[in-house]
Design an enzyme around this catalytic site. Structure first.
Site, PDB file in Angstrom:
ATOM      1  N   ARG A   1      42.576  34.802  46.695  1.00  0.00           N
ATOM      2  CA  ARG A   1      41.851  33.691  46.063  1.00  0.00           C
ATOM      3  C   ARG A   1      40.417  33.763  46.606  1.00  0.00           C
ATOM      4  O   ARG A   1      40.226  33.813  47.820  1.00  0.00           O
ATOM      5  CB  ARG A   1      42.474  32.352  46.440  1.00  0.00           C
ATOM      6  CG  ARG A   1      41.624  31.165  45.943  1.00  0.00           C
ATOM      7  CD  ARG A   1      41.890  29.893  46.737  1.00  0.00           C
ATOM      8  NE  ARG A   1      43.213  29.358  46.504  1.00  0.00           N
ATOM      9  CZ  ARG A   1      43.857  28.600  47.405  1.00  0.00           C
ATOM     10  NH1 ARG A   1      43.311  28.335  48.583  1.00  0.00           N
ATOM     11  NH2 ARG A   1      45.052  28.143  47.147  1.00  0.00           N
TER      12      ARG A   1
ATOM     13  N   ASP B   1      45.602  29.501  53.057  1.00  0.00           N
ATOM     14  CA  ASP B   1      44.216  29.022  52.951  1.00  0.00           C
ATOM     15  C   ASP B   1      43.382  29.625  54.070  1.00  0.00           C
ATOM     16  O   ASP B   1      43.907  30.003  55.118  1.00  0.00           O
ATOM     17  CB  ASP B   1      44.173  27.493  53.124  1.00  0.00           C
ATOM     18  CG  ASP B   1      44.668  26.744  51.888  1.00  0.00           C
ATOM     19  OD1 ASP B   1      44.785  27.353  50.813  1.00  0.00           O
ATOM     20  OD2 ASP B   1      44.932  25.528  52.020  1.00  0.00           O
TER      21      ASP B   1
HETATM   22  C1  LIG Z   1      41.632  26.105  44.299  1.00  0.00           C
HETATM   23  C2  LIG Z   1      40.673  26.037  45.432  1.00  0.00           C
HETATM   24  C3  LIG Z   1      41.098  26.409  46.709  1.00  0.00           C
HETATM   25  C4  LIG Z   1      40.207  26.387  47.775  1.00  0.00           C
HETATM   26  N1  LIG Z   1      40.607  26.858  49.000  1.00  0.00           N
HETATM   27  C5  LIG Z   1      39.710  26.928  50.013  1.00  0.00           C
HETATM   28  C6  LIG Z   1      40.028  27.549  51.256  1.00  0.00           C
HETATM   29  O1  LIG Z   1      41.138  28.039  51.479  1.00  0.00           O
HETATM   30  N2  LIG Z   1      39.075  27.591  52.218  1.00  0.00           N
HETATM   31  C7  LIG Z   1      37.810  27.077  52.019  1.00  0.00           C
HETATM   32  O2  LIG Z   1      36.966  27.179  52.919  1.00  0.00           O
HETATM   33  N3  LIG Z   1      37.493  26.467  50.859  1.00  0.00           N
HETATM   34  C8  LIG Z   1      38.410  26.387  49.857  1.00  0.00           C
HETATM   35  N4  LIG Z   1      38.037  25.804  48.667  1.00  0.00           N
HETATM   36  C9  LIG Z   1      36.778  25.022  48.578  1.00  0.00           C
HETATM   37  C10 LIG Z   1      35.606  25.889  48.204  1.00  0.00           C
HETATM   38  O3  LIG Z   1      35.302  26.765  49.266  1.00  0.00           O
HETATM   39  C11 LIG Z   1      34.361  25.044  47.874  1.00  0.00           C
HETATM   40  O4  LIG Z   1      34.014  24.284  48.976  1.00  0.00           O
HETATM   41  C12 LIG Z   1      34.545  24.134  46.681  1.00  0.00           C
HETATM   42  O5  LIG Z   1      35.327  24.724  45.692  1.00  0.00           O
HETATM   43  C13 LIG Z   1      33.169  23.782  46.026  1.00  0.00           C
HETATM   44  O6  LIG Z   1      32.533  24.944  45.634  1.00  0.00           O
HETATM   45  P1  LIG Z   1      32.374  25.420  44.096  1.00  0.00           P
HETATM   46  O7  LIG Z   1      32.851  26.836  44.039  1.00  0.00           O
HETATM   47  O8  LIG Z   1      33.049  24.517  43.178  1.00  0.00           O
HETATM   48  O9  LIG Z   1      30.817  25.516  43.890  1.00  0.00           O
HETATM   49  P2  LIG Z   1      29.644  24.473  44.117  1.00  0.00           P
HETATM   50  O10 LIG Z   1      28.408  25.282  43.925  1.00  0.00           O
HETATM   51  O11 LIG Z   1      29.828  23.738  45.408  1.00  0.00           O
HETATM   52  O12 LIG Z   1      29.832  23.446  42.942  1.00  0.00           O
HETATM   53  C14 LIG Z   1      29.638  23.793  41.586  1.00  0.00           C
HETATM   54  C15 LIG Z   1      29.795  22.537  40.725  1.00  0.00           C
HETATM   55  O13 LIG Z   1      31.169  22.112  40.796  1.00  0.00           O
HETATM   56  C16 LIG Z   1      31.261  20.700  40.837  1.00  0.00           C
HETATM   57  N5  LIG Z   1      31.874  20.300  42.112  1.00  0.00           N
HETATM   58  C17 LIG Z   1      32.074  21.086  43.208  1.00  0.00           C
HETATM   59  N6  LIG Z   1      32.697  20.405  44.185  1.00  0.00           N
HETATM   60  C18 LIG Z   1      32.883  19.156  43.715  1.00  0.00           C
HETATM   61  C19 LIG Z   1      33.471  17.984  44.264  1.00  0.00           C
HETATM   62  N7  LIG Z   1      33.993  17.946  45.494  1.00  0.00           N
HETATM   63  N8  LIG Z   1      33.493  16.865  43.486  1.00  0.00           N
HETATM   64  C20 LIG Z   1      32.987  16.874  42.236  1.00  0.00           C
HETATM   65  N9  LIG Z   1      32.412  17.964  41.669  1.00  0.00           N
HETATM   66  C21 LIG Z   1      32.360  19.094  42.397  1.00  0.00           C
HETATM   67  C22 LIG Z   1      29.850  20.182  40.706  1.00  0.00           C
HETATM   68  O14 LIG Z   1      29.600  19.981  39.344  1.00  0.00           O
HETATM   69  C23 LIG Z   1      29.016  21.328  41.223  1.00  0.00           C
HETATM   70  O15 LIG Z   1      27.726  21.327  40.717  1.00  0.00           O
HETATM   71  C24 LIG Z   1      38.890  25.892  47.572  1.00  0.00           C
HETATM   72  C25 LIG Z   1      38.463  25.539  46.292  1.00  0.00           C
HETATM   73  C26 LIG Z   1      39.322  25.619  45.236  1.00  0.00           C
HETATM   74  C27 LIG Z   1      38.820  25.280  43.874  1.00  0.00           C
END
Ligand SMILES: Cc1cc2nc3c(=O)[nH]c(=O)nc-3n(C[C@H](O)[C@H](O)[C@H](O)COP(=O)(O)OP(=O)(O)OC[C@H]3O[C@@H](n4cnc5c(N)ncnc54)[C@H](O)[C@@H]3O)c2cc1C
Length: 310
Positions: A182, A130
């Site tokens: 990723r 991560d």
């Molecule tokens: C498999 C995976 C691994 C990850 N690993 C890391 C990592 O190693 N380091 C790191 O910094 N971040 C990591 N993240 C977190 C990532 O960086 C984002 O903070 C997170 O995924 C929210 O961003 P989004 O791409 O969904 O887009 P956004 O623009 O934040 O969200 C898009 C839509 O998704 C939905 N959504 C998003 N988050 C949520 C929530 N918490 N609850 C409910 N609905 C939600 C909502 O409908 C929102 O409108 C990871 C995420 C995933 C999916």
């Protein structure tokens, strides 16, 4: 403001000690965290596998304080891999380098990760490193390139965050290396000198990096719940003749389960990131920071509970 406040709270251990005793917060955490034990993580994994979805198990915990704590985290990962094999399930693991002792002893951290990747590789599994705060980006990528990628090849991969200004360049480097990436947007509070403050720029950078990784990368993981970006990935892959077996979508446990199942039904590979363990507080706060509606849900529950008790 709310996001900044929640991300600040995510780094306050004293508040966690208070929150952990609160039954309501624990119940709310259960929406995003499989449970506190290895067995709860494995149970969530089996449920996902039954729906045709794969998983990456993550032992919650970051920034350990002693070499012994880092070794204990390593041992829990080794046990987790053993449990996964014993139940005949399919899972990867995701880990954080600060949990492996990066801030205490880099050599020990390298050895801890080496032991986990060696065990994963022996059972055809995979370890994702991560990505944490930007203070760790350079070191994480350097250690990956110097140690684990040369030794274990595609049994280990990294994460890139599209909110960082440097990520386009890092994506090109990882493509040149043939490394598995990723791609996510990024979950931490970062200064504007290193990260785009504007969400439009973060999203635009996500799409740029995603398209490069889909075209030239090694089985990229498109980690987002952003339905617009997911549609764009699907359309891009179709237009460029990239088969759906050459990449996967990834989402977090408890977030957009409808979308996870829909993508699976459409024939895409879907992997869910399944966190488990006692150290769920910083993870939970980052999930709240991503979506203010989650805060409203939590506050609503607190109010309902207090009314019921009064
Ligand atoms: C498999 C995976 C691994 C990850 N690993 C890391 C990592 O190693 N380091 C790191 O910094 N971040 C990591 N993240 C977190 C990532 O960086 C984002 O903070 C997170 O995924 C929210 O961003 P989004 O791409 O969904 O887009 P956004 O623009 O934040 O969200 C898009 C839509 O998704 C939905 N959504 C998003 N988050 C949520 C929530 N918490 N609850 C409910 N609905 C939600 C909502 O409908 C929102 O409108 C990871 C995420 C995933 C999916």
């Amino acid at each position: 403001m709310l996001r900044t406040g929640l991300l600040w709270l995510s780094e306050q251990p004293r508040i966690f000690r208070f929150i952990r005793r609160n039954g309501l917060a624990r119940r709310f955490a259960a929406r995003f965290v499989a449970g506190e034990t290895v067995d709860s993580g494995v149970a969530a994994l089996r449920e996902l596998n039954a729906a045709g979805i794969t998983a990456s198990l993550d032992l919650l915990g970051e920034a350990v304080h002693t070499v012994a704590e880092a070794r204990a985290a390593r041992d829990t990962y080794l046990q987790t891999l053993d449990r996964v094999r014993a139940v005949g399930a399919a899972a990867h693991v995701s880990l954080k380098l600060t949990q492996m002792g990066l801030d205490i002893d880099e050599t020990q951290c390298v050895q801890n990760v080496r032991a986990i990747v060696a065990s994963a590789k022996a059972q055809d599994a995979f370890v994702r490193i991560d990505m944490e705060q930007s203070a760790y980006t350079e070191r994480t990528l350097r250690l990956f390139k110097q140690h684990w990628h040369p030794e274990f090849g595609n049994a280990v991969g990294v994460v890139l965050q599209s909110y960082l200004r440097r990520t386009e360049q890092d994506a090109e480097q990882m493509i040149a290396l043939g490394a598995r990436v990723r791609l996510c947007k990024g979950a931490y509070q970062e200064p504007a000198t290193v990260a785009f403050p504007d969400k439009h720029d973060v999203d635009a950078n996500y799409v740029r990096c995603m398209e490069r990784l889909l075209l030239k990368g090694n089985y990229p993981a498109i980690a987002t719940h952003d339905a617009r970006i997911i549609e764009r990935a699907k359309a891009f892959a179709r237009d460029k003749g990239i088969q759906s077996s050459r990449f996967e979508f990834q989402m977090l446990y408890g977030v957009r389960r409808d979308l996870q199942l829909a993508l699976r039904r459409q024939g895409y590979n879907v992997r869910v990131y399944v966190p488990f363990g006692t150290q769920w507080y910083p993870y939970l706060m980052r999930r709240l920071a991503e979506r203010p509606a989650n805060v409203a849900f939590l506050v609503g529950n607190v109010l309902r509970e207090s009314l019921r008790r009064s």
